[in-house]
Design an enzyme around this catalytic site. Structure first.
Site, PDB file in Angstrom:
ATOM      1  N   ASP A 104      37.282 -59.424 -58.217  1.00 49.56           N
ATOM      2  CA  ASP A 104      36.161 -60.274 -57.672  1.00 49.56           C
ATOM      3  C   ASP A 104      35.400 -59.970 -58.662  1.00 49.56           C
ATOM      4  O   ASP A 104      35.227 -61.169 -59.694  1.00 49.56           O
ATOM      5  CB  ASP A 104      35.282 -59.748 -56.390  1.00 49.56           C
ATOM      6  CG  ASP A 104      35.707 -58.423 -56.909  1.00 49.56           C
ATOM      7  OD1 ASP A 104      35.544 -57.719 -57.714  1.00 49.56           O
ATOM      8  OD2 ASP A 104      34.461 -57.841 -55.405  1.00 49.56           O
ATOM      9  N   ASP A 107      32.403 -55.134 -64.196  1.00 54.38           N
ATOM     10  CA  ASP A 107      31.488 -54.536 -65.045  1.00 54.38           C
ATOM     11  C   ASP A 107      31.674 -54.422 -66.299  1.00 54.38           C
ATOM     12  O   ASP A 107      32.166 -54.544 -67.075  1.00 54.38           O
ATOM     13  CB  ASP A 107      30.464 -54.077 -63.877  1.00 54.38           C
ATOM     14  CG  ASP A 107      29.566 -53.007 -64.648  1.00 54.38           C
ATOM     15  OD1 ASP A 107      28.750 -53.370 -65.196  1.00 54.38           O
ATOM     16  OD2 ASP A 107      28.923 -52.744 -63.001  1.00 54.38           O
TER      17      ASP A 107
END
Ligand code: IMP
Ligand code: MG
Length: 177
Positions: A104, A107
């Site tokens: 998804d 980071d």
């Protein structure tokens, strides 16, 4: 102490329609790239990738199998919890298979780098990554991102599978709190 419930709905960062268009584009590109390569094993990273994987997989025109891993890298809320753990492993044996990891969000990239290292050691025929969102300027690893849906600002995003303390995953759009 329980975390405060946020009453205001998250504001839209990427609309449902924009996600749909981009997922369609990614599916076309992936289908083109793997055309004639045989079966593709899609590996979804639970829990955040379940919505993206469902939408992406149904738009692919190449034959696929689907499996999941569960990783844990963050504690509650939006704070980093440090080390990555494999909480649930694959059921499929991926040796000799073309593998696409579906995630998804990236980071720092530590979660994906950890997973890629584990999977690479199982000798897939090929291993690529597809991430729906990437936070600008945050990557701390050299993990290869083969397909990227959206570059997003460094904000905590929710919806379309992404959560804040396990909430907001079922929002049809990606929003910020
Ligand atoms: P990384 O290891 O720093 O790349 O973090 C990746 C994981 O952290 C993702 O798989 C998500 O589970 C979680 N994460 C990072 N940023 C966000 C965010 O903005 N919203 C929801 N989950 C996030
Ligand atoms: Mg995730």
């Amino acid at each position: 102490m329980p975390e405060p419930a946020s009453d205001a709905p998250p504001s839209v960062l990427i609309s449902e329609a924009a996600i749909g268009r981009r997922v369609e584009e990614l599916a076309r590109q992936i289908s083109r790239d793997y055309a004639g390569a045989g079966e593709l094993v899609l590996i979804g990273v639970l829990r955040g990738a379940f919505v993206f994987l469902a939408d992406l997989s149904r738009r692919l025109t190449v034959p696929c199998r689907v499996d999941f891993v569960a990783l844990s890298s963050y504690g509650h809320g939006s704070t980093s919890g440090g080390a990555v753990r494999l909480v649930m492993d694959l059921r499929l044996n991926i040796a000799g298979n073309h593998v696409l990891v579906v995630e998804d969000i990236v980071d720092s990239g530590h979660t994906l780098a950890y997973l890629v290292a584990i999977l690479q050691a199982r000798h897939p025929a090929s291993l690529k990554t597809c991430v729906l969102t990437r936070k600008a300027g945050r990557l701390e690893t050299d993990v290869a991102l083969d397909y990227v849906g959206f570059d997003i600002p460094d904000r905590w995003v929710v919806g379309y599978g992404l959560d804040y303390s396990d909430r907001f995953r079922t929002l049809p759009y990606i929003g910020v709190l």
